[in-house]
Design a protein around this motif. Structure first.
Motif, PDB file in Angstrom:
ATOM      1  N   SER A   4      58.337  22.858  -4.059  1.00 62.29           N
ATOM      2  CA  SER A   4      59.590  23.258  -3.401  1.00 62.29           C
ATOM      3  C   SER A   4      60.768  22.471  -3.966  1.00 62.29           C
ATOM      4  O   SER A   4      61.886  22.998  -4.049  1.00 62.29           O
ATOM      5  N   ASP A   5      60.540  21.241  -4.382  1.00 66.47           N
ATOM      6  CA  ASP A   5      61.610  20.462  -5.013  1.00 66.47           C
ATOM      7  C   ASP A   5      61.977  21.058  -6.375  1.00 66.47           C
ATOM      8  O   ASP A   5      63.146  21.055  -6.756  1.00 66.47           O
ATOM      9  N   LEU A   6      60.998  21.578  -7.095  1.00 68.27           N
ATOM     10  CA  LEU A   6      61.287  22.235  -8.364  1.00 68.27           C
ATOM     11  C   LEU A   6      62.139  23.483  -8.121  1.00 68.27           C
ATOM     12  O   LEU A   6      63.128  23.711  -8.822  1.00 68.27           O
ATOM     13  N   GLU A   7      61.784  24.259  -7.116  1.00 67.12           N
ATOM     14  CA  GLU A   7      62.576  25.442  -6.779  1.00 67.12           C
ATOM     15  C   GLU A   7      63.994  25.044  -6.364  1.00 67.12           C
ATOM     16  O   GLU A   7      64.970  25.699  -6.742  1.00 67.12           O
ATOM     17  N   CYS A  26      68.368  16.219 -21.353  1.00 65.71           N
ATOM     18  CA  CYS A  26      66.960  15.805 -21.384  1.00 65.71           C
ATOM     19  C   CYS A  26      66.290  16.435 -22.599  1.00 65.71           C
ATOM     20  O   CYS A  26      66.349  17.646 -22.792  1.00 65.71           O
ATOM     21  N   HIS A  27      65.651  15.594 -23.397  1.00 66.72           N
ATOM     22  CA  HIS A  27      65.048  16.069 -24.635  1.00 66.72           C
ATOM     23  C   HIS A  27      63.530  16.108 -24.591  1.00 66.72           C
ATOM     24  O   HIS A  27      62.900  16.435 -25.599  1.00 66.72           O
ATOM     25  N   SER A  28      62.948  15.806 -23.453  1.00 66.16           N
ATOM     26  CA  SER A  28      61.494  15.864 -23.314  1.00 66.16           C
ATOM     27  C   SER A  28      61.151  16.123 -21.852  1.00 66.16           C
ATOM     28  O   SER A  28      61.993  15.979 -20.966  1.00 66.16           O
ATOM     29  N   ARG A  29      59.915  16.509 -21.621  1.00 68.91           N
ATOM     30  CA  ARG A  29      59.463  16.713 -20.236  1.00 68.91           C
ATOM     31  C   ARG A  29      59.528  15.413 -19.445  1.00 68.91           C
ATOM     32  O   ARG A  29      59.907  15.409 -18.281  1.00 68.91           O
ATOM     33  N   GLN A  30      59.163  14.319 -20.094  1.00 65.99           N
ATOM     34  CA  GLN A  30      59.180  13.028 -19.421  1.00 65.99           C
ATOM     35  C   GLN A  30      60.605  12.669 -19.007  1.00 65.99           C
ATOM     36  O   GLN A  30      60.833  12.157 -17.911  1.00 65.99           O
ATOM     37  N   GLU A  31      61.553  12.928 -19.886  1.00 63.06           N
ATOM     38  CA  GLU A  31      62.944  12.626 -19.580  1.00 63.06           C
ATOM     39  C   GLU A  31      63.454  13.527 -18.452  1.00 63.06           C
ATOM     40  O   GLU A  31      64.180  13.079 -17.561  1.00 63.06           O
ATOM     41  N   LEU A  32      63.050  14.797 -18.464  1.00 64.30           N
ATOM     42  CA  LEU A  32      63.427  15.718 -17.395  1.00 64.30           C
ATOM     43  C   LEU A  32      62.864  15.251 -16.060  1.00 64.30           C
ATOM     44  O   LEU A  32      63.577  15.218 -15.049  1.00 64.30           O
ATOM     45  N   LEU A  33      61.600  14.848 -16.039  1.00 64.84           N
ATOM     46  CA  LEU A  33      60.986  14.347 -14.802  1.00 64.84           C
ATOM     47  C   LEU A  33      61.695  13.096 -14.300  1.00 64.84           C
ATOM     48  O   LEU A  33      62.001  12.983 -13.108  1.00 64.84           O
ATOM     49  N   ARG A  34      61.970  12.175 -15.197  1.00 64.88           N
ATOM     50  CA  ARG A  34      62.639  10.931 -14.816  1.00 64.88           C
ATOM     51  C   ARG A  34      64.033  11.220 -14.246  1.00 64.88           C
ATOM     52  O   ARG A  34      64.406  10.698 -13.191  1.00 64.88           O
ATOM     53  N   THR A  35      64.774  12.086 -14.905  1.00 68.86           N
ATOM     54  CA  THR A  35      66.120  12.429 -14.441  1.00 68.86           C
ATOM     55  C   THR A  35      66.061  13.119 -13.086  1.00 68.86           C
ATOM     56  O   THR A  35      66.827  12.782 -12.174  1.00 68.86           O
ATOM     57  N   LEU A  43      59.320  15.753  -8.442  1.00 66.13           N
ATOM     58  CA  LEU A  43      58.597  16.641  -9.349  1.00 66.13           C
ATOM     59  C   LEU A  43      57.449  15.913 -10.011  1.00 66.13           C
ATOM     60  O   LEU A  43      57.487  14.704 -10.185  1.00 66.13           O
ATOM     61  N   THR A  44      56.466  16.697 -10.422  1.00 64.15           N
ATOM     62  CA  THR A  44      55.332  16.147 -11.157  1.00 64.15           C
ATOM     63  C   THR A  44      55.172  16.907 -12.468  1.00 64.15           C
ATOM     64  O   THR A  44      55.732  18.000 -12.653  1.00 64.15           O
ATOM     65  N   ARG A  45      54.400  16.323 -13.362  1.00 61.78           N
ATOM     66  CA  ARG A  45      54.072  17.022 -14.615  1.00 61.78           C
ATOM     67  C   ARG A  45      53.391  18.337 -14.320  1.00 61.78           C
ATOM     68  O   ARG A  45      53.623  19.336 -15.003  1.00 61.78           O
ATOM     69  N   ALA A  46      52.542  18.351 -13.309  1.00 62.77           N
ATOM     70  CA  ALA A  46      51.831  19.585 -12.950  1.00 62.77           C
ATOM     71  C   ALA A  46      52.801  20.679 -12.514  1.00 62.77           C
ATOM     72  O   ALA A  46      52.597  21.850 -12.827  1.00 62.77           O
ATOM     73  N   ASP A  47      53.863  20.307 -11.815  1.00 62.27           N
ATOM     74  CA  ASP A  47      54.877  21.294 -11.418  1.00 62.27           C
ATOM     75  C   ASP A  47      55.489  21.961 -12.641  1.00 62.27           C
ATOM     76  O   ASP A  47      55.634  23.185 -12.691  1.00 62.27           O
ATOM     77  N   LEU A  48      55.874  21.152 -13.617  1.00 61.65           N
ATOM     78  CA  LEU A  48      56.473  21.700 -14.835  1.00 61.65           C
ATOM     79  C   LEU A  48      55.478  22.557 -15.599  1.00 61.65           C
ATOM     80  O   LEU A  48      55.824  23.635 -16.095  1.00 61.65           O
ATOM     81  N   GLN A  49      54.241  22.106 -15.681  1.00 65.76           N
ATOM     82  CA  GLN A  49      53.205  22.871 -16.385  1.00 65.76           C
ATOM     83  C   GLN A  49      52.962  24.204 -15.695  1.00 65.76           C
ATOM     84  O   GLN A  49      52.900  25.241 -16.345  1.00 65.76           O
ATOM     85  N   ASN A  50      52.859  24.194 -14.373  1.00 59.97           N
ATOM     86  CA  ASN A  50      52.623  25.432 -13.631  1.00 59.97           C
ATOM     87  C   ASN A  50      53.800  26.391 -13.766  1.00 59.97           C
ATOM     88  O   ASN A  50      53.609  27.599 -13.907  1.00 59.97           O
ATOM     89  N   ALA A  51      55.003  25.869 -13.730  1.00 55.15           N
ATOM     90  CA  ALA A  51      56.188  26.708 -13.891  1.00 55.15           C
ATOM     91  C   ALA A  51      56.221  27.324 -15.287  1.00 55.15           C
ATOM     92  O   ALA A  51      56.533  28.511 -15.448  1.00 55.15           O
ATOM     93  N   TRP A  52      55.889  26.536 -16.304  1.00 55.80           N
ATOM     94  CA  TRP A  52      55.867  27.050 -17.668  1.00 55.80           C
ATOM     95  C   TRP A  52      54.804  28.143 -17.793  1.00 55.80           C
ATOM     96  O   TRP A  52      55.078  29.197 -18.397  1.00 55.80           O
ATOM     97  N   LEU A  53      53.623  27.926 -17.228  1.00 56.47           N
ATOM     98  CA  LEU A  53      52.568  28.927 -17.297  1.00 56.47           C
ATOM     99  C   LEU A  53      52.973  30.222 -16.591  1.00 56.47           C
ATOM    100  O   LEU A  53      52.728  31.314 -17.101  1.00 56.47           O
TER     101      LEU A  53
END
Length: 68
Positions: A4-7, A26-35, A43-53
């Motif tokens: 829900s935070d990603l949304e 942000c130039h990487s997923r890690q930088e996006l998550l940190r920001t 947010l988590t890495r899994a959130d970004l991965q699931n959204a990308w999928l």
């Protein structure tokens, strides 16, 4: 709940040019998550991965229907 935070982040970015600018830097997923976390989005890495999928699968499905 981090999904829900990603949304919420996406909705906020769609309505805020300032947030869009911050996220574009942000130039990487890690930088996006940190920001995002620094801005208060959980947010988590899994959130970004699931959204990308989801996005990738939707694009493939749309492409497949466009071929028929």
């Amino acid at each position: 709940m981090s999904w829900s935070d990603l949304e919420r982040l996406v909705a906020d970015a769609e309505s805020s040019p300032a947030l869009q600018q911050v996220l574009r830097q942000c130039h990487s997923r890690q930088e996006l998550l940190r920001t995002a976390r620094q801005l208060g989005y959980r947010l988590t890495r899994a959130d970004l991965q699931n959204a990308w999928l989801e996005h990738h699968n939707a694009a493939e499905a749309q492409g497949a229907t466009g071929l028929t």
